[in-house]
Scaffold this motif. Structure first.
Motif, PDB file in Angstrom:
ATOM      1  N   ASP A   1      48.198  35.237 -46.977  1.00  0.00           N
ATOM      2  CA  ASP A   1      48.783  35.818 -45.771  1.00  0.00           C
ATOM      3  C   ASP A   1      49.327  34.742 -44.823  1.00  0.00           C
ATOM      4  OD1 ASP A   1      49.549  37.865 -44.043  1.00  0.00           O
ATOM      5  OD2 ASP A   1      47.624  37.869 -42.978  1.00  0.00           O
TER       6      ASP A   1
ATOM      7  N   ARG B   1      51.664  33.033 -42.396  1.00  0.00           N
ATOM      8  CA  ARG B   1      52.700  33.489 -41.465  1.00  0.00           C
ATOM      9  C   ARG B   1      53.231  32.289 -40.681  1.00  0.00           C
ATOM     10  NH1 ARG B   1      48.918  37.085 -38.392  1.00  0.00           N
ATOM     11  NH2 ARG B   1      47.367  36.142 -39.778  1.00  0.00           N
TER      12      ARG B   1
ATOM     13  N   GLU C   1      55.608  31.473 -37.534  1.00  0.00           N
ATOM     14  CA  GLU C   1      56.298  31.984 -36.358  1.00  0.00           C
ATOM     15  C   GLU C   1      57.080  30.861 -35.691  1.00  0.00           C
ATOM     16  OE1 GLU C   1      56.375  35.121 -35.532  1.00  0.00           O
ATOM     17  OE2 GLU C   1      54.941  35.738 -37.084  1.00  0.00           O
TER      18      GLU C   1
ATOM     19  N   TYR D   1      47.115  31.152 -41.576  1.00  0.00           N
ATOM     20  CA  TYR D   1      46.853  31.539 -42.967  1.00  0.00           C
ATOM     21  C   TYR D   1      45.362  31.807 -43.138  1.00  0.00           C
ATOM     22  CZ  TYR D   1      45.087  26.786 -43.736  1.00  0.00           C
ATOM     23  OH  TYR D   1      44.354  25.620 -43.664  1.00  0.00           O
TER      24      TYR D   1
ATOM     25  N   HIS E   1      56.117  28.272 -48.139  1.00  0.00           N
ATOM     26  CA  HIS E   1      57.310  28.396 -47.293  1.00  0.00           C
ATOM     27  C   HIS E   1      58.561  28.138 -48.122  1.00  0.00           C
ATOM     28  CE1 HIS E   1      60.209  27.699 -44.069  1.00  0.00           C
ATOM     29  NE2 HIS E   1      59.372  28.392 -43.293  1.00  0.00           N
TER      30      HIS E   1
END
Length: 323
Positions: A41, A43, A45, A61, A172
């Motif tokens: 998970d 993420r 931002e 994460y 990523h």
């Protein structure tokens, strides 16, 4: 501080017996398998900063136990193609800090992932990741939290977070997962050694004056913290030496170094009272990779080579990550 440890010629040959028990590999396979049951998970931002030469992402994460771990991903501005990545771990007491303090690797053309350290980040740099797991009695600091058993020990969670940080960085789209290096100073260097022993396909590892190595010698050689926390715990918990050092054997950098095959660039300082040079050379001399080198700073304490060592890393890493 004059030289207090072994002479340099003896340090270069110093290779103490490994402390890994028969179930060392099984312990870490089980630990990482349990972590893998949680969705990573990861993420990313975007963060609006005045830094026009880089793009910054606030990362979250799932680390050990699925607990949220923070980090930064910093890329050269307007990156469009996947870049090799340098994953960095932070020294004892510090956290991920602020983005503008992490510009060196992006300025050199790499993606840079900085892992926050759970439960720390109120010392030399600020952090944002709590450690929701409690522990039994412990000395002040982090070194003895949960030390009664390897399954409850604090660094089981940290090392697992660190392996998952590599996975998060690689997830990523602007990171080339096949070209990954790990680095860090002091505690960060010790964590980098552990990750190099647990992640088999790294391109390089650059531990700088690493901590978390050769616990048995460190705890009896230096009065300086953090290793002193072990001695203070045993001063209060008389008779628990065997149990404590059994736990620490699962987290000792010398045991991970013996499993690390990536090229390694180390540094040691001969007046380092925090991470005595023999503890650093113990890990270095056990390094399983056929390519390794050691920078020695003869009259430095735990600051090591500082910017001089950074310059060495900037010369060394591109040869392993680019092309």
């Amino acid at each position: 501080m004059p030289h207090f440890d072994l002479p340099l010629d003896e340090l270069r040959a110093y290779k103490p017996a490994l402390t890994a028990l028969d179930d060392f590999d099984a312990f870490w396979e089980k630990t990482l398998a349990e972590a893998a049951e949680h969705d990573l998970d990861a993420r990313f931002e975007p963060v609006d900063t005045p830094l026009t030469a880089v793009d910054t992402f606030d990362v979250t994460y799932a680390g050990f136990g699925g607990h949220p771990v923070k980090g930064w991903l910093i890329l050269p501005a307007d990156t469009t193609e996947p870049l090799p990545v340098v994953v960095e771990y932070i020294g004892y007491g510090g956290g991920r800090g602020l983005p503008h303090t992490h510009l060196r690797w992006a300025a050199a053309g790499f993606a840079h992932f900085v892992m926050d350290t759970r439960g720390q980040g109120s010392g030399h740099s600020v952090g944002d990741t709590p450690d929701p797991v409690g522990s039994g009695p412990a000395a002040s600091g982090h070194m003895t939290r949960g030390i009664q058993d390897p399954y409850t020990y604090y660094y089981r969670r940290v090392y697992t977070d660190a392996v998952r940080a590599v996975e998060a960085a690689r997830s990523h789209p602007l990171v080339d997962a096949s070209r990954t290096a790990v680095t860090g100073g002091s505690q960060g260097g010790g964590i980098a050694i552990a990750v190099a022993g647990l992640v088999p396909d790294l391109r390089a590892a650059a531990p700088d004056v690493p901590f978390l190595c050769h616990f048995g010698r460190a705890a009896t050689l230096t009065e300086r913290h953090p290793y002193r926390e072990i001695a203070l715990y045993l001063k209060a918990h008389i008779g628990e030496d065997e149990r404590v050092f059994r736990t620490l054997s699962y987290f000792d950098g010398i045991n991970f170094a013996a499993r690390a095959t990536a090229p390694g660039l180390f540094s040691a300082a001969l007046e380092d009272l925090t991470c005595p040079p023999s503890t650093v050379f113990a890990a270095y001399n056990h390094w399983a990779g056929t390519e390794r080198s050691m920078e020695v700073y003869a009259f430095n304490d735990h600051e090591g080579g500082g910017p001089f060592q950074q310059a060495v890393q900037l010369q060394w890493l591109p040869g392993h990550l680019k092309g």
